[in-house]
Design an enzyme around this catalytic site. Structure first.
Site, PDB file in Angstrom:
ATOM      1  N   ASP A   1       0.854  -1.186   0.000  1.00 18.32           N
ATOM      2  CA  ASP A   1       0.000   0.000   0.000  1.00 18.32           C
ATOM      3  C   ASP A   1       0.893   1.241   0.000  1.00 18.32           C
ATOM      4  OD1 ASP A   1      -2.159   1.707   0.227  1.00 18.32           O
ATOM      5  OD2 ASP A   1      -2.435   1.380   2.372  1.00 18.32           O
TER       6      ASP A   1
ATOM      7  N   ASP B   1      -3.568   2.449  -5.686  1.00 17.74           N
ATOM      8  CA  ASP B   1      -2.282   2.474  -5.007  1.00 17.74           C
ATOM      9  C   ASP B   1      -2.055   1.306  -4.059  1.00 17.74           C
ATOM     10  OD1 ASP B   1      -4.205   3.370  -3.173  1.00 17.74           O
ATOM     11  OD2 ASP B   1      -2.726   4.504  -2.036  1.00 17.74           O
ATOM     12  N   GLU B   2      -2.799   0.217  -4.197  1.00 21.56           N
ATOM     13  CA  GLU B   2      -2.574  -0.935  -3.327  1.00 21.56           C
ATOM     14  C   GLU B   2      -2.985  -2.214  -4.029  1.00 21.56           C
ATOM     15  OE1 GLU B   2      -5.108  -1.423   0.136  1.00 21.56           O
ATOM     16  OE2 GLU B   2      -6.501   0.072  -0.656  1.00 21.56           O
TER      17      GLU B   2
END
Length: 390
Positions: free
Chosen positions: A9, A103-104
């Site tokens: 993350d 974003d993860e």
């Protein structure tokens, strides 16, 4: 084969990209989100979090808590560019990657022992490569399943790296508040706390019958399994998108047909661009409309004979759908989406379709360089209603 999952993350992703791109922002509270009256915080830097600012907070409250903050509406095409680089790195570290957001992601490391060596060292190399190639700091968690891996990645932010094993499972889980479990929202957490269940350890030790009376059988069993560190869900790569769309919540309700027309044209242009970037055409076009103050939501769709990715065709279809609703005032939200993707077939280089493809390709090259507003329909230049894009 023993399962091993890593969750990675990015730390304060949008704000980190802004600090990366603007030297003057570094070390300062940066808050990214909608700047209009109903706007909310998308993310904020760790400097801003010290003032109590957090994601999903109304922007007006964030401005009161941190008046000295740097407030930006966000450069989402830039975030997507950095995200694409990060996911290309993920693909080199695992053959099975499941995106959770921009974003993860989960990475399945099962059976990779001879390739990666020590899992923690492998995660260190991944985090280092992300930082060297993008300038973004990532946190990672390694565990036997997805629930524990995601939990682990959040335990030591920023720049965290935590591994949960069967041996340290209870040591890590027991002191954590029950609100850290997936499926435990504010209401469920409050219910559990009223019965004296404050931590995951206390939840695991609670009688099932008591939890069933409180929460119902399905939720009780789900939470008990997670409290024991059990989660059988596989890491599953996502398939191709089933629809592509865009919606807008307006800062002030639309009250005229002209405002609605401009908004629908704007949305149609944005959706058309996204379709062409994805290389797909869709036959089913849907309109979404929400009205204030009752928040009634209406959806209407139409299926075309052939697939399209062209702004004007999308716009004319949603405009017809809009007029059929006969709702012209108090419009809080409008949305446009396209689905029903399929093969478009071969085209003659001398057909009208080919000319249209060439025209839009030229337009999209400009948009690719200057963003979605690099080319704008003339009808949109005469003012557009205030909005918050999603």
């Amino acid at each position: 084969m023993e399962r091993l999952v890593m969750h990675v993350d990015m730390d304060a992703f949008f704000a980190s990209v802004e600090q990366l791109d603007h030297e003057a922002y570094r070390g300062k509270p940066v808050i990214v989100g909608g700047m209009a009256g109903r706007g909310v915080v998308s993310t904020c830097s760790y400097e801003a979090r010290r003032y109590g600012v957090h994601s999903a907070m109304p922007m007006v409250r964030a401005q009161r808590l941190c008046p000295q903050g740097i407030f930006v509406s966000g450069n989402y095409s830039r975030y997507a560019e950095v995200s694409a680089e990060i996911f290309s790195i993920f693909a080199r570290y695992s053959p099975v990657v499941e995106p959770l957001s921009i974003d993860e992601a989960f990475l399945d490391l099962s059976g990779m022992e001879h390739i990666m060596g020590e899992p923690l060292d492998y995660a260190v190399r991944l985090k280092k490569e992300i930082r060297e190639r993008t300038g973004i700091v990532a946190s990672a968690g390694i565990a036997p399943n997805k629930f524990l891996a995601k939990l682990a990645s959040d335990l030591d932010k920023p720049d965290g790296l935590v591994r949960i094993t069967p041996e340290n499972l209870r040591e890590v889980l027991d002191p954590l508040p029950v609100g850290r479990i997936w499926g435990v929202g504010q209401k469920t957490e409050a219910l559990l706390q009223k019965t004296g269940i404050q931590t995951i350890g206390q939840l695991r030790g609670a009688p099932r019958e008591k939890l069933v009376r409180l929460l119902g059988g399905n939720l009780a069993d789900h939470l008990l399994a997670l409290a024991h560190g059990q989660d059988d869900r596989p890491v599953a790569p996502r398939g191709p998108a089933k629809s592509i769309g865009r919606e807008t919540t307006f800062t002030e309700d639309l009250q005229t047909v002209d405002d609605a027309q401009r908004a629908l044209l704007d949305l149609s242009c944005r959706v058309g661009w996204r379709l062409r970037r994805a290389g797909v055409k869709g036959r089913t076009i849907q309109l979404k409309l929400r009205q204030s103050p009752w928040f009634n939501t209406y959806t209407r769709s139409r299926t075309l004979p052939d697939g399209t990715c062209y702004d004007e065709e999308i716009y004319h279809t949603v405009w017809d759908l809009f007029r059929e609703l006969h709702i012209y005032r108090r419009i809080r939200l409008l949305g446009v989406s396209v689905s029903g993707f399929g093969e478009s077939g071969e085209m003659s280089l001398f057909s009208d379709e080919a000319k249209k493809e060439q025209l839009y390709a030229a337009v999209d090259r400009i948009r690719q360089r200057f963003g979605e507003q690099g080319v704008t329909k003339a009808r949109l230049l005469h003012g557009s209603p205030g909005k918050k894009n999603r």
